[in-house]
Design an enzyme around this catalytic site. Structure first.
Site, short mmCIF file in Angstrom:
data_model
loop_
_atom_site.label_atom_id
_atom_site.label_comp_id
_atom_site.label_asym_id
_atom_site.label_seq_id
_atom_site.Cartn_x
_atom_site.Cartn_y
_atom_site.Cartn_z
CB CYS A 1 -40.33 22.02 9.19
SG CYS A 1 -40.98 23.67 8.85
CD GLU B 1 -39.43 25.42 11.58
OE1 GLU B 1 -39.54 24.18 11.44
OE2 GLU B 1 -39.08 26.19 10.68
#
Length: 689
Positions: free
Chosen positions: A298, A259
């Protein structure tokens, strides 16, 4: 000299020798040294092997439900001492709100997976995937897909921005799958991850070898990995790509999920003009994503994509909201709503990336790159040269096609505003990010929402449709949830760190198993048609969970269905559908030979045929699943039922469990009339008659 931050390996706390060199870690607001980090002389290979042996063995003794219950106990242990974590978290630059997302959010992940594990997984060690695949005409040879735990260690490499949540979001599904974890936190905030692991160790709840912590660098990690191991990585896309190229991943069979950073977008619909609830929600969300965790997320919004006519309104609204709502400073100071970045190195990197955006045509329209004045812990205001502070920045690009804005990420309180003319153009701008974790769409126009969503879904792991109806209840653009996918295609890494049970299954191997019904029953703990049954001389409803066995069965006598029965049921229930009441119309239907019995009449009769009415271990019938009507039943036909104990699931925290029964209704010609599962709650221990 500041002490080294400990690692927790092979069941013990470990620190390097006094003469070791290490990396200094500093308070993000003041620059004071917090700790030093080093893995000099740490035996990483031995730690990995300890996980594969001791850790794997201790977890293998537990069922899915037992592991799930431990996750809940972990959450409670952390909750009891979370004030300690909050105090430490402030040193990382996190405000109370930021810490709530990280610490309480991480605890919430444990609670969520605990609940999902007990609801959605069996109380066993093998998970069955999908239906039975018949492989022979006589039913003696079947196929089934099953999931079993990977034999290795789950190595979890985490980013600096969420040291608690980032660790627990990976630990929870791995632990539930039965896979031991080795956590490698990012150095700038690893001391908070260490505090979290210490609480779990001191709770005494951790199965031996199930969790280890390495504080510091692991340059030769991949050289020690092998088939059966898994790496879950969170960090930059460039680092992920380098790790993906290692021989252990390319040819060694090590699973690698990532990720990574992504240039997430938020699209303002053409209907969401200034003054509408959607416009206000869009601006509020954009500012939150710029300032929460100082933009070090993120999932933060990096590209604000708005209609050309709305650009000035958006800029002004963002400027006003930041001025009203944002107080930059040391998180320990009263009233501070946005803290520093995690380190001065990160501050300098963000400013370098901002300069790249400016060189590509971005104009700073909100905020300044100058060193900001901030509120200090003592309440005073002024510069903080040793702190990692950057003010919120909004850049505007006149050329929305500028390559840098879709490629360069300033991982801080920074967003860029782009304009579009058509919905198709907006969707194209989203896609140019190369794959994102999340995109949000603010519109109250369903047609525009559908057009945008269908165009951009392939480029996103998650989408948020934001409008006046969900603005108050929405968890927001930047909040991954345990039950939903957290990951994304392309640049975002392609992984799914969360995502409910699918995240658990990432830590397991799916295998197609072919065999007889008897063998598949033994492997899965689920009775398969054709496997042995036991009728005995005692009704299975008289048996507690301690006495009941898979395959215990009752076969009923037959009961004839008359036309009077059909008409009585029709008038009593009000279900006078023509197939039950009109011979000619029913005969004209391609599915029926004439008037037929109600399916629900047959299911009701079946219950009467197999039930044992006296009080006993069966406490309640709480539902039917997978009901299918196969063969119509006409007046004059008869039916009988076979009820077989299919799956037995004791509940770890209750004095009863669930029994799933395989029910088959057949007619006088032995044709299958209906199939379904009956669910009952049954006492674990015998009940006195």
């Amino acid at each position: 000299m500041t002490d080294f931050l400990p690692s927790y390996v092979q069941g013990e706390w470990w620190t390097p020798s006094a003469g070791a060199t290490g990396t200094e870690v500093r308070d993000a607001s003041t620059g004071e040294i917090v700790t030093r980090v080093s893995t000099e002389s740490l035996d990483l290979e031995a730690a990995l092997e300890y996980a594969r042996t001791t850790g794997h063995s201790s977890l293998a003794e537990l069922t899915f439900h037992q592991r799930a219950l431990l996750l809940k106990q972990f959450a409670l242990a952390l909750t009891e001492r979370k004030d300690e974590l909050y105090a430490i978290s402030a040193r990382t630059g996190a405000t109370k709100g930021d810490s709530w997302v990280d610490i309480d959010g991480g605890i919430g992940v444990l609670f969520s997976y605990s609940g999902k594990g007990r609801r959605e997984l069996p109380n066993g060690r093998v998970h069955v995937d999908g239906p039975v695949e018949p492989l022979s005409k006589d039913g003696s040879f079947l196929g089934r897909h099953v999931y079993t735990t990977l034999p290795g260690v789950a190595v979890q490499i985490n980013a600096f921005n969420f040291p608690v949540w980032g660790s627990l979001e990976k630990l929870a599904p791995a632990f539930l799958a039965g896979m031991p974890t080795l956590v490698k936190p990012a150095t700038p905030t690893g001391y908070l991850a260490e505090a979290m692991v210490r609480i779990l160790v001191e709770s005494g709840l951790l199965p031996k070898g199930s969790l280890q912590l390495v504080s510091g660098s692991v340059p030769d990690l991949f050289d020690h990995l092998r088939l059966g191991d898994l790496v879950g990585f969170t960090g930059s896309a460039s680092t992920a790509e380098k790790l993906r190229q290692h021989a252990a991943v390319q040819t060694g069979g090590v699973r690698f999920t990532a990720e990574t950073d992504s240039i997430n977008a938020s699209v303002l619909g053409t209907d969401a003009v200034a003054g509408t609830p959607e416009f206000d929600a869009y601006v509020r969300q954009l500012v939150v994503e710029m300032t929460s965790k100082a933009g070090q997320k993120c999932t933060a919004i990096r590209r604000a994509i708005v209609p050309a006519a709305a650009a000035d309104d958006v800029i002004e609204a963002v400027r006003a909201r930041i001025a009203q709502k944002t107080v930059l400073g040391d998180p320990r100071a009263e009233g501070v709503t946005m803290g520093p970045l995690a380190s001065t190195a990160q501050r300098d990197e963000v400013l370098r990336q901002v300069q790249k955006l400016r060189d590509a045509g971005g104009r700073v329209v909100v905020g300044s790159t100058d060193a900001p004045a901030v509120r200090h812990a003592d309440g005073s205001a002024g510069p903080a040269p040793d702190g990692a502070f950057v003010a919120p920045l909004l850049l505007r690009f006149d050329d929305a096609s500028a390559e840098a804005v879709h490629d360069v990420e300033a991982f801080g309180p920074v967003s860029s505003l782009l304009t579009y003319s058509t919905t198709a153009e907006a969707a194209d701008l989203v896609a140019r990010g190369g794959g994102s974790l999340v995109t949000s769409i603010a519109t109250h126009d369903p047609a525009q929402a559908v057009e945008l969503a269908t165009r951009i879904a392939p480029f996103n792991g998650r989408m948020l449709l934001l409008d006046r109806d969900d603005a108050r209840s929405s968890t927001g653009h930047g909040s991954p949830l345990p039950g939903l996918v957290h990951g994304g295609p392309g640049r975002a890494g392609g992984g799914e760190e969360l995502g409910g049970i699918r995240a658990v299954l990432h830590h397991m191997q799916r295998t197609a198993v072919q065999g007889s019904p008897e063998m598949l029953t033994a492997l899965t703990g689920v009775w398969h048609t054709g496997a042995a049954t036991s009728a005995g001389d005692r009704h299975p409803f008289r048996k507690s969970l301690a006495e009941l066995r898979i395959g215990d069965q009752i076969a009923s006598d037959a009961r004839e269905v008359t036309l009077d029965d059909i008409e009585t049921f029709a008038h009593f229930t009000g279900d006078t559908f023509y197939a039950h009441m009109d011979e000619d119309s029913a005969a004209a239907n391609p599915f029926f030979p004439g008037r037929v019995a109600h399916g629900y009449l047959l299911v009701s009769w079946a219950a009467g045929l197999f039930v044992d009415p006296e009080p006993g271990p069966v406490l309640a019938n709480y539902g039917l699943e997978n009901l299918r009507f196969v063969t119509p039943v006409s007046p004059g036909d008869s039916i009988r039922v076979e009820l077989t104990a299919k799956q037995i699931t004791p509940r770890e925290t209750d004095e009863y469990g669930e029994v799933r029964w395989d029910a088959v209704i057949r007619n006088q010609g032995d044709e299958v009339v209906a199939t379904y599962d009956v669910l009952t709650l049954v006492s674990k221990q015998p009940v006195a008659d």
